[in-house]
Design an enzyme around this catalytic site. Structure first.
Site, PDB file in Angstrom:
ATOM      1  N   ARG A   1      48.871  56.921 -19.144  1.00  9.35           N
ATOM      2  CA  ARG A   1      48.338  55.782 -18.403  1.00  9.35           C
ATOM      3  C   ARG A   1      47.096  56.217 -17.620  1.00  9.35           C
ATOM      4  NH1 ARG A   1      48.297  50.320 -18.335  1.00  9.35           N
ATOM      5  NH2 ARG A   1      48.910  49.373 -16.365  1.00  9.35           N
TER       6      ARG A   1
ATOM      7  N   THR B   1      45.992  44.873 -25.206  1.00  4.53           N
ATOM      8  CA  THR B   1      46.840  46.010 -25.472  1.00  4.53           C
ATOM      9  C   THR B   1      47.165  45.931 -26.949  1.00  4.53           C
ATOM     10  OG1 THR B   1      47.643  45.851 -23.227  1.00  4.53           O
ATOM     11  CG2 THR B   1      49.107  46.946 -24.790  1.00  4.53           C
TER      12      THR B   1
ATOM     13  N   ASN C   1      43.512  47.286 -21.000  1.00  2.00           N
ATOM     14  CA  ASN C   1      43.914  46.133 -20.183  1.00  2.00           C
ATOM     15  C   ASN C   1      43.434  44.861 -20.871  1.00  2.00           C
ATOM     16  OD1 ASN C   1      45.283  44.762 -18.258  1.00  2.00           O
ATOM     17  ND2 ASN C   1      43.621  44.778 -16.772  1.00  2.00           N
TER      18      ASN C   1
ATOM     19  N   GLU D   1      41.704  48.737 -16.174  1.00  2.00           N
ATOM     20  CA  GLU D   1      43.129  48.845 -15.844  1.00  2.00           C
ATOM     21  C   GLU D   1      43.401  48.780 -14.352  1.00  2.00           C
ATOM     22  OE1 GLU D   1      45.839  48.315 -18.266  1.00  2.00           O
ATOM     23  OE2 GLU D   1      44.518  49.759 -19.220  1.00  2.00           O
TER      24      GLU D   1
ATOM     25  N   ASP E   1      45.622  46.209 -12.858  1.00  2.54           N
ATOM     26  CA  ASP E   1      47.089  46.256 -12.934  1.00  2.54           C
ATOM     27  C   ASP E   1      47.724  46.756 -11.639  1.00  2.54           C
ATOM     28  OD1 ASP E   1      47.542  45.066 -15.336  1.00  2.54           O
ATOM     29  OD2 ASP E   1      47.833  46.896 -16.476  1.00  2.54           O
TER      30      ASP E   1
ATOM     31  N   GLY F   1      50.194  41.898 -24.611  1.00  6.02           N
ATOM     32  CA  GLY F   1      50.427  40.583 -24.006  1.00  6.02           C
ATOM     33  C   GLY F   1      50.649  40.621 -22.512  1.00  6.02           C
ATOM     34  N   GLY F   2      50.185  41.681 -21.830  1.00  7.02           N
ATOM     35  CA  GLY F   2      50.310  41.722 -20.371  1.00  7.02           C
ATOM     36  C   GLY F   2      51.758  41.531 -19.959  1.00  7.02           C
TER      37      GLY F   2
HETATM   38  N1  GLY Z   1      47.381  46.307 -19.055  1.00  4.42           N
HETATM   39  C1  GLY Z   1      48.599  45.712 -19.400  1.00  4.42           C
HETATM   40  C2  GLY Z   1      49.764  46.549 -19.038  1.00  4.42           C
HETATM   41  O1  GLY Z   1      49.675  47.754 -19.053  1.00  4.42           O
HETATM   42  O2  GLY Z   1      50.792  46.011 -18.716  1.00  4.42           O
END
Ligand code: GLY
Length: 583
Positions: A110, A385, A405, A424, A427, A477-478
C-alpha cells in the site's frame, strides 16, 4: 474544475454515481456486457484480469513453467502497461497467496503518506476541506508501493528470474499495443483531465488529440522505467533516474515525496485475515485493508442464517446482507486503519462471538437505521483499482488487487517516467466524519500521519475447501469492493452458482452511511423493491442504465473436480486466459 467546487454535502450526494463510474474507469456501451461470456477452462492454470494482454502474459508464464506467483507478478507489471487507469507502477496493492504446500501469505504494498504529510494538510484556515486537494494535485500522491511489493513477492516465492517476468511488460510498452475500443474510449474520455499536465498529455494523447481505436499505442518512457527495474530491481525505481524524475516532478509542483520517502519505502508481509464460512476457509487481506476484516465479519453474521433457502435475490436475503453490511461498515469507520499506527482490534472484529452480538438486533422484518446504528462495542482490550486472480496446476493461488485510487489516479504522469501517480491520500480521513470520495467516513484510526498507510477496501481473497483452493476473487470499486467480494462468495457457497453466474449476477451495496442501497439496474425486481420498501429500506438507488455498467469487476478463478475455470467480469472488457493443454 467543477468538481473542485463541490461542497462536502454535494460530494455525498454525487458520490454513488461518480464512484461507480470513475473508480471502475470506463463508462462504455461495452459489448461484453450484453453477451456474458462463458468461463475459460483449463486443467493447467488460469489467469483472469481486466486486460486480455495481461492475462495472456500470465498464462504464457505459467505455460513456460512459472508458478502462480511468477504469473501474478508478470500480470502486475503488464497491467501497468495495458490497463493504465488502475494497473500501475505509481500506486500500491495487496497480494494474497496460497502456496501449494499450504502456506498462506500476504504482501502489503500500500502507498504511504510522505514524511512531510500532516493530518490537516487538506484543510483551509477555517478547518474546512479544500476540495480536490486530496484527489487532483501533487499533494494527493502517496509514496508508491507496487514495485517493491511485486519484486519482494517474486524474490520470496517466485521461481523465474526477474528479467523473464518483467520482459513481457517491456515488450508491450516498447512495441506498443493496438488500441481496442475499450482503451481508446477511456483515453478519449480522460483527455480533458490529462490536459492539465503536459507529461500526461505526452503519454495519453497523440500530439494533443485523442488516440483512436486501431492505432498503435507505444510507451517508450514507461518501457525505459521498466528496463531500469529489470536491471536494478527496487533500486531501479526507488533510486537512480526513476527516483530523480519522480522527485523532480514533486519538487516542481508542490508535492511532498522526497528521495528519503522513496528509500524508506518497504513492502510488508502480514498475517492474513482468516475465517470460516459453512465449512470453507476464507483467506483475505488484513489492515491496512479493511477488506478482509469486513468480509469475515459479514460472513460470520450471515452464517447464522440460511441464505440458500431464502433464495438468491429474495427480499429476505438482500435485507439480511444489507443489515450485515450496515453494521460492518459502521465498525470500519471507527476501528480500521494502519496497524503500524493504530491498534486495530482485528481478532475481536472477526470473532464469531462478536458477530453474534453485533447481529443480535437484526430484525428479519425491519430495516435498521444507520443514524442509530453506531460502531459496535468491542471489548476494551482493545474510482480505480483492478483485480487479477491466478491459479496454477500445482495448487498455488494468488489474489492480487492493485490501485492508483481513482481512475488514472491523480491523472499526473511523473515527467519522463511514463507512469501515472496515485491519488491514494484521499483514502485517509482528511477530517473526522467528513466523507472521502467514496462517501466513507473515518476517524482517528485513519487520520493522516507521516509514513502511515491509508485505509483500503481492497479485498483480494482465496477461499479454501478442505485444504485446497476453491475460489480466487476480489474486485475494484472503492467502498463496493468488499460487498462485491462478499456476493461472489455467497453466490458460490450458498447459491451453488457456476463461476459464470456468480460473477455475472447483479450486485448491490450498502455501506452504513449514506443510508441507502445502491444496486445494479436488474438487481431487484419490482416486487422485491416493494418488499424492501415495506421493511423500511426507503432509499434504493438504481445505477442508471445510461451509465452502461455496474458495480465492481470481479475477475475470478474457480477450481472444480473438472479443472480450473476463469471468468473476467462481463461488466468490463477483461479476459480470462487458460494455459493450453500440452500434448
Ligand atoms: N483506493 C481504493 C481502496 O484502496 O480502497
Amino acid at each position: 474544475m467543477k468538481f473542485l467546487m463541490f461542497s462536502a454535502t454535494s460530494r455525498v450526494l454525487f458520490y454513488h454515481v461518480l464512484c461507480l463510474v470513475l473508480v471502475t474507469s470506463v463508462v462504455s456501451n461495452n459489448p461484453a456486457r450484453a453477451a456474458s461470456p462463458q468461463a475459460e477452462f483449463s486443467r493447467q492454470g488460469m489467469v483472469a484480469s481486466r486486460s486480455g494482454w495481461a492475462s495472456q502474459v500470465g498464462a504464457d508464464i505459467l505455460a513456460k513453467g512459472g508458478n502462480a506467483v511468477d504469473a501474478a507478478v508478470a500480470v502486475g507489471f503488464a497491467l501497468a502497461v495495458t490497463y493504465p487507469s488502475a494497473g500501475n507502477l505509481g500506486g500500491g496493492g495487496f497480494m494474497v497467496i496460497r502456496l501449494a504446500d499450504g502456506r498462506l501469505i500476504t504482501n502489503d504494498h500500500r502507498e504511504k503518506a510522505p514524511l512531510a504529510a500532516d493530518k490537516d494538510m487538506y484543510l483551509d484556515a477555517e478547518g474546512e476541506i479544500v476540495e480536490g486537494l486530496s484527489t487532483r494535485s501533487h499533494l494527493a500522491v502517496g509514496v508508491p508501493g507496487t514495485v517493491a511489493g511485486l519484486l519482494d513477492v517474486l524474490a520470496a516465492y517466485g521461481t523465474l528470474p526477474r528479467a523473464q517476468v518483467i520482459q513481457p511488460a517491456i515488450d508491450l510498452a516498447q512495441r506498443g499495443i493496438i488500441l481496442d475500443r475499450d482503451l481508446a474510449q477511456q483515453f478519449q474520455r480522460r483527455l480533458k483531465d490529462f490536459a492539465a499536465y503536459a507529461s500526461s498529455m505526452a503519454v495519453f494523447s497523440r500530439d494533443g488529440q485523442a488516440w483512436r481505436q486501431g492505432e498503435r499505442f507505444k510507451q517508450p518512457d514507461l518501457a525505459a522505467t521498466l528496463k531500469r527495474i529489470k536491471k536494478y530491481g527496487k533500486a531501479g525505481f526507488y533510486g537512480g533516474k526513476t527516483a530523480d524524475l519522480l522527485v523532480a516532478e514533486m519538487t516542481a509542483n508542490g508535492g511532498l515525496i522526497t528521495h528519503e520517502d522513496l528509500l524508506a519505502y518497504e513492502s510488508k508481509w502480514r498475517k492474513p485475515v482468516t475465517g470460516t464460512y459453512r465449512g470453507h476457509t476464507i483467506v483475505s487481506m488484513p489492515p491496512p485493508s479493511s477488506g478482509g476484516v469486513l468480509l469475515v465479519q459479514m460472513l460470520n453474521m450471515l452464517e447464522t442464517l440460511d441464505l440458500g433457502t431464502m433464495g438468491y435475490g429474495s427480499a429476505a436475503s438482500i435485507h439480511a446482507m444489507v443489515e450485515a453490511q450496515r453494521r460492518a461498515y459502521a465498525d470500519r469507520a471507527e476501528y480500521l486503519g494502519d496497524p503500524d499506527f493504530y491498534p486495530v482490534p482485528v481478532a475481536r472484529l472477526i470473532s464469531k462471538t462478536y458477530a453474534a452480538q453485533r447481529y443480535a438486533d437484526f430484525d428479519p422484518q425491519r430495516a435498521g437505521v444507520s443514524s442509530v446504528v453506531k460502531p459496535g462495542k468491542i471489548p476494551l482490550e482493545s474510482m480505480e483499482t483492478t483485480h487479477a486472480s491466478v491459479m496454477d496446476a500445482a495448487g498455488n493461488a494468488v489474489a492480487y488487487t492493485s490501485t492508483l485510487n481513482l481512475s488514472y489516479g491523480s491523472k499526473i504522469v511523473a515527467g519522463g517516467t511514463g507512469f501515472l501517480l496515485n491519488n491514494e491520500m484521499d483514502d485517509f480521513s482528511s477530517k473526522e466524519n467528513v466523507p472521502n470520495f467514496y462517501g466513507l467516513l473515518g476517524r482517528r484510526a485513519n487520520a493522516i500521519e507521516p509514513g502511515k498507510r491509508m485505509l483500503s477496501s481492497m479485498t483480494p481473497t482465496i477461499v479454501l475447501k478442505g485444504d485446497q483452493p476453491l475460489l480466487v476473487t476480489g474486485s475494484p470499486g472503492g467502498s463496493t469492493i468488499i460487498t462485491t467480494t462478499l456476493q461472489i462468495i455467497l453466490n458460490v457457497i450458498d447459491h451453488g452458482m457456476t463461476l459464470n453466474d456468480a460473477v455475472a449476477s447483479p450486485r448491490f451495496h450498502h455501506q452504513w452511511q449514506p443510508d441507502r442501497i445502491v444496486h445494479e439496474t436488474y438487481a431487484f425486481s419490482p416486487d422485491t423493491r416493494a418488499v424492501l420498501h415495506r421493511m423500511g429500506h426507503q432509499q434504493l438507488f438504481t445505477i442508471p442504465a445510461f451509465l452502461g455498467r455496474g458495480i465492481g469487476d470481479a475477475n475470478s478463478v474457480l477450481r472444480t473436480k473438472e479443472g480450473i475455470f476463469g471468468m473476467s467480469d462481463p461488466r468490463n472488457a477483461g479476459r480470462a486466459v487458460g494455459v493450453p493443454v500440452t500434448p
